[in-house]
Write a protein that holds these residues in place. Structure first.
Motif, PDB file in Angstrom:
ATOM      1  N   VAL A   1       0.828  -1.204   0.000  1.00 31.22           N
ATOM      2  CA  VAL A   1       0.000   0.000   0.000  1.00 31.22           C
ATOM      3  C   VAL A   1       0.865   1.258   0.000  1.00 31.22           C
ATOM      4  O   VAL A   1       0.525   2.260  -0.650  1.00 31.22           O
ATOM      5  N   VAL A   2       2.002   1.220   0.691  1.00 28.39           N
ATOM      6  CA  VAL A   2       2.911   2.373   0.674  1.00 28.39           C
ATOM      7  C   VAL A   2       3.511   2.543  -0.714  1.00 28.39           C
ATOM      8  O   VAL A   2       3.644   3.663  -1.218  1.00 28.39           O
ATOM      9  N   TYR A   3       3.867   1.431  -1.326  1.00 30.18           N
ATOM     10  CA  TYR A   3       4.399   1.434  -2.699  1.00 30.18           C
ATOM     11  C   TYR A   3       3.424   2.122  -3.651  1.00 30.18           C
ATOM     12  O   TYR A   3       3.790   3.013  -4.428  1.00 30.18           O
ATOM     13  N   LYS A   4       2.158   1.705  -3.587  1.00 30.64           N
ATOM     14  CA  LYS A   4       1.135   2.297  -4.451  1.00 30.64           C
ATOM     15  C   LYS A   4       0.822   3.735  -4.045  1.00 30.64           C
ATOM     16  O   LYS A   4       0.580   4.592  -4.902  1.00 30.64           O
ATOM     17  N   PHE A   5       0.823   3.992  -2.740  1.00 32.33           N
ATOM     18  CA  PHE A   5       0.529   5.344  -2.250  1.00 32.33           C
ATOM     19  C   PHE A   5       1.554   6.346  -2.767  1.00 32.33           C
ATOM     20  O   PHE A   5       1.200   7.437  -3.234  1.00 32.33           O
ATOM     21  N   VAL A   6       2.829   5.979  -2.701  1.00 31.78           N
ATOM     22  CA  VAL A   6       3.891   6.867  -3.201  1.00 31.78           C
ATOM     23  C   VAL A   6       3.722   7.093  -4.698  1.00 31.78           C
ATOM     24  O   VAL A   6       3.868   8.217  -5.198  1.00 31.78           O
ATOM     25  N   LEU A   7       3.374   6.045  -5.417  1.00 30.94           N
ATOM     26  CA  LEU A   7       3.151   6.161  -6.858  1.00 30.94           C
ATOM     27  C   LEU A   7       1.975   7.097  -7.147  1.00 30.94           C
ATOM     28  O   LEU A   7       2.033   7.918  -8.069  1.00 30.94           O
ATOM     29  N   VAL A   8       0.912   6.989  -6.346  1.00 30.70           N
ATOM     30  CA  VAL A   8      -0.260   7.851  -6.521  1.00 30.70           C
ATOM     31  C   VAL A   8       0.087   9.308  -6.224  1.00 30.70           C
ATOM     32  O   VAL A   8      -0.311  10.221  -6.970  1.00 30.70           O
ATOM     33  N   VAL A   9       0.835   9.548  -5.149  1.00 24.67           N
ATOM     34  CA  VAL A   9       1.229  10.918  -4.796  1.00 24.67           C
ATOM     35  C   VAL A   9       2.089  11.532  -5.899  1.00 24.67           C
ATOM     36  O   VAL A   9       1.878  12.673  -6.321  1.00 24.67           O
ATOM     37  N   MET A  10       3.049  10.754  -6.392  1.00 28.72           N
ATOM     38  CA  MET A  10       3.905  11.250  -7.464  1.00 28.72           C
ATOM     39  C   MET A  10       3.103  11.500  -8.734  1.00 28.72           C
ATOM     40  O   MET A  10       3.270  12.525  -9.405  1.00 28.72           O
ATOM     41  N   GLY A  11       2.216  10.546  -9.066  1.00 30.88           N
ATOM     42  CA  GLY A  11       1.402  10.703 -10.267  1.00 30.88           C
ATOM     43  C   GLY A  11       0.462  11.885 -10.196  1.00 30.88           C
ATOM     44  O   GLY A  11       0.286  12.614 -11.183  1.00 30.88           O
ATOM     45  N   THR A  12      -0.133  12.093  -9.024  1.00 35.75           N
ATOM     46  CA  THR A  12      -1.034  13.240  -8.846  1.00 35.75           C
ATOM     47  C   THR A  12      -0.260  14.547  -8.917  1.00 35.75           C
ATOM     48  O   THR A  12      -0.730  15.534  -9.510  1.00 35.75           O
ATOM     49  N   GLY A  13       0.935  14.565  -8.318  1.00 33.30           N
ATOM     50  CA  GLY A  13       1.775  15.763  -8.376  1.00 33.30           C
ATOM     51  C   GLY A  13       2.166  16.109  -9.794  1.00 33.30           C
ATOM     52  O   GLY A  13       2.127  17.286 -10.198  1.00 33.30           O
ATOM     53  N   ILE A  14       2.535  15.082 -10.584  1.00 33.65           N
ATOM     54  CA  ILE A  14       2.883  15.319 -11.992  1.00 33.65           C
ATOM     55  C   ILE A  14       1.683  15.877 -12.747  1.00 33.65           C
ATOM     56  O   ILE A  14       1.800  16.809 -13.551  1.00 33.65           O
ATOM     57  N   LEU A  15       0.496  15.317 -12.472  1.00 31.08           N
ATOM     58  CA  LEU A  15      -0.722  15.757 -13.161  1.00 31.08           C
ATOM     59  C   LEU A  15      -1.091  17.189 -12.797  1.00 31.08           C
ATOM     60  O   LEU A  15      -1.537  17.972 -13.644  1.00 31.08           O
ATOM     61  N   LEU A  16      -0.895  17.572 -11.544  1.00 31.09           N
ATOM     62  CA  LEU A  16      -1.280  18.910 -11.092  1.00 31.09           C
ATOM     63  C   LEU A  16      -0.289  19.991 -11.525  1.00 31.09           C
ATOM     64  O   LEU A  16      -0.690  21.081 -11.939  1.00 31.09           O
ATOM     65  N   PHE A  17       1.000  19.676 -11.432  1.00 25.48           N
ATOM     66  CA  PHE A  17       2.018  20.716 -11.644  1.00 25.48           C
ATOM     67  C   PHE A  17       2.747  20.611 -12.979  1.00 25.48           C
ATOM     68  O   PHE A  17       3.561  21.492 -13.297  1.00 25.48           O
ATOM     69  N   TRP A  18       2.457  19.566 -13.756  1.00 22.87           N
ATOM     70  CA  TRP A  18       3.138  19.394 -15.050  1.00 22.87           C
ATOM     71  C   TRP A  18       2.142  18.913 -16.092  1.00 22.87           C
ATOM     72  O   TRP A  18       2.484  18.197 -17.008  1.00 22.87           O
ATOM     73  N   ARG A  19       0.905  19.345 -15.939  1.00 20.66           N
ATOM     74  CA  ARG A  19      -0.188  18.803 -16.750  1.00 20.66           C
ATOM     75  C   ARG A  19      -0.023  19.078 -18.248  1.00 20.66           C
ATOM     76  O   ARG A  19      -0.123  18.160 -19.064  1.00 20.66           O
ATOM     77  N   ASP A  20       0.227  20.329 -18.622  1.00 21.81           N
ATOM     78  CA  ASP A  20       0.323  20.678 -20.045  1.00 21.81           C
ATOM     79  C   ASP A  20       1.502  19.991 -20.734  1.00 21.81           C
ATOM     80  O   ASP A  20       1.319  19.387 -21.806  1.00 21.81           O
ATOM     81  N   PRO A  21       2.716  20.050 -20.166  1.00 21.39           N
ATOM     82  CA  PRO A  21       3.819  19.305 -20.794  1.00 21.39           C
ATOM     83  C   PRO A  21       3.552  17.801 -20.839  1.00 21.39           C
ATOM     84  O   PRO A  21       3.922  17.135 -21.812  1.00 21.39           O
ATOM     85  N   LEU A  22       2.909  17.290 -19.791  1.00 15.67           N
ATOM     86  CA  LEU A  22       2.601  15.864 -19.732  1.00 15.67           C
ATOM     87  C   LEU A  22       1.660  15.471 -20.859  1.00 15.67           C
ATOM     88  O   LEU A  22       1.891  14.480 -21.567  1.00 15.67           O
ATOM     89  N   ARG A  23       0.600  16.248 -21.038  1.00 12.60           N
ATOM     90  CA  ARG A  23      -0.369  15.956 -22.099  1.00 12.60           C
ATOM     91  C   ARG A  23       0.303  16.022 -23.479  1.00 12.60           C
ATOM     92  O   ARG A  23       0.042  15.190 -24.354  1.00 12.60           O
ATOM     93  N   GLU A  24       1.189  16.990 -23.642  1.00 15.80           N
ATOM     94  CA  GLU A  24       1.868  17.157 -24.926  1.00 15.80           C
ATOM     95  C   GLU A  24       2.832  16.001 -25.198  1.00 15.80           C
ATOM     96  O   GLU A  24       2.882  15.472 -26.313  1.00 15.80           O
ATOM     97  N   GLU A  25       3.585  15.604 -24.177  1.00 11.80           N
ATOM     98  CA  GLU A  25       4.591  14.554 -24.354  1.00 11.80           C
ATOM     99  C   GLU A  25       3.945  13.171 -24.520  1.00 11.80           C
ATOM    100  O   GLU A  25       4.409  12.362 -25.311  1.00 11.80           O
ATOM    101  N   LEU A  26       2.875  12.922 -23.783  1.00  9.03           N
ATOM    102  CA  LEU A  26       2.232  11.599 -23.852  1.00  9.03           C
ATOM    103  C   LEU A  26       1.356  11.447 -25.086  1.00  9.03           C
ATOM    104  O   LEU A  26       1.166  10.329 -25.584  1.00  9.03           O
TER     105      LEU A  26
END
Length: 358
Positions: free
Chosen positions: A132-157
């Motif tokens: 659960v910690v493994y997944k929790f850290v992944l979720v926190v990182m993924g949410t952070g990327i989505l919130l603070f790097w959304r436009d570059p992320l959408r463009e790159e993906l």
């Protein structure tokens, strides 16, 4: 696990692997790819391999850390050594790598942990906590990327952006489910009782008061272990910190590969975030080792990072180190445990069995 089921899983894994490599190399100049791979600097290749090994060993360290802390609290018998817990981690990596959605690792880990004398409830809670910690850290990182790097992320993906959202959502759901099971032990009790009732109705098991008592004792022990975790939040925070380092090690690995090919222009943050986004997108997909989709997504996401003839070679090196290299190491650990350590343990038990019978 039956031999037939194991053979089917390995067969599926090999089939997906063969199809993946066929798709990768079909119509490409293999000699040019090999020449490009050879340009990878050994000075970066060795640290990259070290990060991959650290990734697996870190899980073993966390298993050992939590088991030792629980045993010390009860003044109980010694838990498995750090070296043995690292073996659990490699065993789990192998079975997770060859089974869809990485579902096969923890049951085998639990088998060996119980076989080594670790309390079943402690082992279960420790593995669930690490998961659960493994997944929790992944979720926190993924949410952070989505919130603070959304436009570059959408463009790159590009077209893979919806897959990223799906992967993140599935990880969130899994975290909620695991936490629910951990925090409400009665769910486990009811589930075990329903499972027992089903097997009795199917006439596979006979009614047994002793079995019911064992189930209740397990749930009670499980509940006390969860309560222990609640009262030791500092240790949980430490596990979260180690898990964060563990997760980052795989993402930094790709940047070392980038430097190893002598490339310039893309910053470390961009490469690390792109690798993290690939991992989050494919993590929960029902494919052994997320093969195929990982390589396909890598080619799209890193097309503007590993320019020229370095895209496929970089993927071969990066994926080869963080998955296939670790899988081979893990297979070695599995074979040693299966054909050396297990047989030694069986030979030690034989005289005891004869004495009892006599």
């Amino acid at each position: 696990m039956s031999a037939r089921k194991r053979a089917l899983q390995i067969g599926l894994f090999l089939a997906v692997m063969i199809l993946t490599f066929y798709a990768l190399f079909s119509g490409r100049d293999l000699s040019e790819i090999i020449r490009s791979v050879r340009r990878m600097s050994l000075g970066y290749l060795i640290p990259a391999a070290g990060l991959a090994v650290f990734f697996v060993c870190a899980e073993g360290y966390m298993i050992w850390y939590l088991l030792r802390a629980m045993r010390a609290q009860r003044n109980n018998r010694k838990c498995s050594s750090l070296f043995r817990c690292i073996q659990y981690s490699f065993i789990g990596f192998f079975y997770s790598g060859i089974t869809p959605s990485a579902s096969g690792g923890q049951p085998v880990q639990l088998y060996y942990m119980n076989k080594d004398g670790n309390r079943g409830s402690d082992s279960t809670v420790v593995l669930m906590t690490v998961a659960v910690v493994y997944k929790f850290v992944l979720v926190v990182m993924g949410t952070g990327i989505l919130l603070f790097w959304r436009d570059p992320l959408r463009e790159e993906l590009g077209s893979f952006f919806p897959l990223y959202l799906l992967g993140l959502t599935l990880n969130v759901v899994l975290v909620i489910l695991i936490l629910g099971v951990m925090l409400f032990p009665k769910v486990i009790l009811k589930g075990a009782q329903c499972f027992e009732g089903l097997l009795i109705r199917m006439r596979i098991w006979k009614p047994s008061e002793r079995r019911e008592e064992k189930i209740r004792n397990f749930v009670d022990s499980y509940q006390s272990a969860v309560a222990w975790l609640r009262n030791h939040r500092g240790k949980l925070l430490y596990v979260v910190f180690v898990t964060f380092l563990q997760r980052c090690s795989v993402f930094v690995l790709t940047y070392l590969v980038y430097l190893g090919f002598g490339l310039e222009g893309a910053g470390a943050v961009k490469v690390i975030l792109l690798q993290a986004s690939v991992y989050i997108a494919v993590d929960m997909l029902p494919l052994p080792g997320a093969q195929g989709i990982t390589e396909l997504m890598y080619q799209t996401v890193f097309a503007h990072v590993f320019t020229g003839a370095y895209l496929i070679p970089s993927m071969l090196v990066s994926r080869g180190i963080n998955f296939y290299f670790l899988l081979i190491l893990s297979l070695g650990v599995v074979l040693v445990n299966r054909f050396v350590l297990d047989r030694k343990a069986e030979r030690k038990e034989e005289p005891k069995t004869e004495n009892v019978c006599g």
